[in-house]
Design an enzyme around this catalytic site. Structure first.
Site, PDB file in Angstrom:
ATOM      1  N   SER A  48       0.867  -1.177   0.000  1.00  0.00           N
ATOM      2  CA  SER A  48       0.000   0.000   0.000  1.00  0.00           C
ATOM      3  C   SER A  48       0.910   1.235   0.000  1.00  0.00           C
ATOM      4  O   SER A  48       2.135   1.093   0.134  1.00  0.00           O
ATOM      5  CB  SER A  48      -0.869   0.003   1.257  1.00  0.00           C
ATOM      6  OG  SER A  48      -0.014   0.144   2.390  1.00  0.00           O
ATOM      7  N   ASP A  80      -0.470  -1.557  -4.199  1.00  0.00           N
ATOM      8  CA  ASP A  80      -1.829  -1.792  -3.695  1.00  0.00           C
ATOM      9  C   ASP A  80      -2.444  -0.481  -3.178  1.00  0.00           C
ATOM     10  O   ASP A  80      -1.782   0.285  -2.483  1.00  0.00           O
ATOM     11  CB  ASP A  80      -1.703  -2.821  -2.556  1.00  0.00           C
ATOM     12  CG  ASP A  80      -3.018  -3.406  -2.138  1.00  0.00           C
ATOM     13  OD1 ASP A  80      -3.986  -3.326  -2.908  1.00  0.00           O
ATOM     14  OD2 ASP A  80      -3.074  -3.971  -1.020  1.00  0.00           O
ATOM     15  N   GLU A 134     -11.008   0.153  -8.552  1.00  0.00           N
ATOM     16  CA  GLU A 134     -12.040  -0.302  -7.608  1.00  0.00           C
ATOM     17  C   GLU A 134     -13.320   0.488  -7.758  1.00  0.00           C
ATOM     18  O   GLU A 134     -13.277   1.707  -7.928  1.00  0.00           O
ATOM     19  CB  GLU A 134     -11.551  -0.079  -6.176  1.00  0.00           C
ATOM     20  CG  GLU A 134     -10.150  -0.529  -5.934  1.00  0.00           C
ATOM     21  CD  GLU A 134      -9.961  -1.089  -4.530  1.00  0.00           C
ATOM     22  OE1 GLU A 134      -8.927  -1.691  -4.309  1.00  0.00           O
ATOM     23  OE2 GLU A 134     -10.859  -0.919  -3.678  1.00  0.00           O
ATOM     24  N   GLY A 212      -9.840  -9.955   2.208  1.00  0.00           N
ATOM     25  CA  GLY A 212      -9.989 -11.401   2.389  1.00  0.00           C
ATOM     26  C   GLY A 212      -9.931 -11.872   3.842  1.00  0.00           C
ATOM     27  O   GLY A 212     -10.512 -12.907   4.175  1.00  0.00           O
ATOM     28  N   ASN A 234      -4.320  -9.292   4.101  1.00  0.00           N
ATOM     29  CA  ASN A 234      -3.328  -8.491   4.829  1.00  0.00           C
ATOM     30  C   ASN A 234      -3.501  -8.590   6.353  1.00  0.00           C
ATOM     31  O   ASN A 234      -2.576  -8.976   7.060  1.00  0.00           O
ATOM     32  CB  ASN A 234      -3.383  -7.027   4.366  1.00  0.00           C
ATOM     33  CG  ASN A 234      -2.165  -6.237   4.835  1.00  0.00           C
ATOM     34  OD1 ASN A 234      -1.261  -6.786   5.466  1.00  0.00           O
ATOM     35  ND2 ASN A 234      -2.113  -4.959   4.535  1.00  0.00           N
ATOM     36  N   THR A 235      -4.689  -8.265   6.869  1.00  0.00           N
ATOM     37  CA  THR A 235      -4.859  -8.219   8.332  1.00  0.00           C
ATOM     38  C   THR A 235      -4.429  -9.521   9.010  1.00  0.00           C
ATOM     39  O   THR A 235      -3.790  -9.495  10.060  1.00  0.00           O
ATOM     40  CB  THR A 235      -6.330  -7.915   8.691  1.00  0.00           C
ATOM     41  OG1 THR A 235      -6.766  -6.802   7.918  1.00  0.00           O
ATOM     42  CG2 THR A 235      -6.494  -7.585  10.163  1.00  0.00           C
TER      43      THR A 235
HETATM   44  O1  G3H Z   1      -5.455  -4.765  -0.335  1.00  0.00           O
HETATM   45  C1  G3H Z   1      -5.391  -5.420   0.712  1.00  0.00           C
HETATM   46  C2  G3H Z   1      -6.498  -6.218   1.143  1.00  0.00           C
HETATM   47  O2  G3H Z   1      -7.654  -6.025   0.469  1.00  0.00           O
HETATM   48  C3  G3H Z   1      -6.451  -6.877   2.439  1.00  0.00           C
HETATM   49  O3  G3H Z   1      -7.672  -6.959   3.130  1.00  0.00           O
HETATM   50  O4  G3H Z   1      -6.781  -6.808   5.429  1.00  0.00           O
HETATM   51  O5  G3H Z   1      -9.088  -7.655   5.007  1.00  0.00           O
HETATM   52  O6  G3H Z   1      -7.107  -9.012   4.384  1.00  0.00           O
HETATM   53  P1  G3H Z   1      -7.655  -7.633   4.574  1.00  0.00           P
HETATM   54 ZN    ZN Z   2      -7.573  -4.074  -0.512  1.00  0.00          ZN
END
Ligand code: G3H
Ligand code: ZN
Length: 284
Positions: A48, A80, A134, A212, A234-235
């Protein structure tokens, strides 16, 4: 080696998805790469704007190219959630393989205008750079949230998606189909696989699932079968890193060697990524 575009095409045909995982440091890259290498599947590393500033654009490009060329491994780099043409351009110029202009939270008119500018810039280059955009705001920030943020999660209609793709000429689309960025303590809605299939049918381009983390396994498998070709996580890896690092520090108060303190964090990331990659690539 095949290009990222070709790997995505292959994923579309096989009805599997390529995993996209974000990094903030070298430990993240090692954990993700080790998991992908173990399973022998292509992988995308995401940065990001904030992650990119911390890691360094040129450093990130150098690390990914090094693995791809020296190890002959299909690993690719994506800018990203970039929020301006200038930031997208800077990542393209640095050598990223793909970019995302994120205009989900600005007016549709402005989103189309800047997305087109990114597409035109990428197409005018002598190399293949994929542009994703997006529509439909799904919240921002890969973090833990109590509930779904206000205004987030309104689903993209097939008509909106079709018009947006036709007007911008993007390579890939991230629509809003039920996921939200971050882990939502009160739970995430299901992925609307029928909607994914309809959007896929009318746009005909690869679809990307963001947000996700925290989704149920069947949401991924249904969404991928319906037409998702890339899934972003990511999270979940941030959380795994954070928990493992804190535990390592508490368990070994006398340890000062960074690579020893950090090893459990690399392994924790690898474990999460391996599980997700198995699911996305139909390996279990
Ligand atoms: O671009 C990154 C993601 O869309 C990650 O999403 O943090 O819910 O896995 P997330
Ligand atoms: Zn994202």
């Amino acid at each position: 080696m095949k290009t990222l575009r070709e790997y995505i095409k292959e994923a579309e045909e096989k009805k599997v998805a390529i995993g996209h995982f974000n990094i903030s440091n070298l430990e993240g890259l090692h954990g993700i790469y080790q998991a992908a290498k173990k399973l022998n599947v292509p992988v995308i590393i995401g940065l990001s704007e904030g992650e990119e500033d911390f890691v360094g654009k040129d450093e990130a490009v150098g690390m990914i190219k090094q693995i791809r060329e020296k190890e002959n491994f299909p690993i690719f780099l994506n800018a990203d959630h970039h929020y301006s043409f200038e930031r997208v351009k800077a990542s393209i110029d640095a050598g990223f393989d793909a970019v995302i202009f994120d205009g989900a939270n600005i007016s549709l008119e402005e989103n189309i205008k800047i997305t087109k500018q990114c597409v035109e810039y990428a197409k005018g280059l002598g190399r293949d750079v994929l542009v994703e955009a997006e529509i439909g705001y799904i919240g921002s920030g890969s973090n833990i949230k109590e509930t779904i943020p206000e205004g987030a999660g309104i689903k993209t209609t097939p008509e909106e998606a079709k018009n947006f793709v036709e007007m911008t000429g993007i390579d890939m689309l991230a629509p809003s189909v039920g996921s939200i960025h971050g882990i939502i303590k009160s739970g995430k809605p299901h992925i609307d696989a029928d909607l994914v299939a309809e959007i896929k049918k009318v746009t005909g381009i690869p679809l990307v699932l963001h947000g996700g983390s925290g989704l149920r396994d069947e949401d991924f498998t249904n969404g991928i079968k319906a037409g998702i070709s890339i899934v972003h996580i990511n999270t979940e890896i941030r959380l795994a890193y954070d928990e493992a690092l804190k535990k390592s520090l508490v368990d070994n108060p006398g340890e000062i060697v960074p690579y020893k303190i950090l090893q459990p964090a690399v392994e924790a990331i690898e474990k999460v990524v391996e599980e997700r990659l198995k699911l996305f690539n139909s390996l279990k």
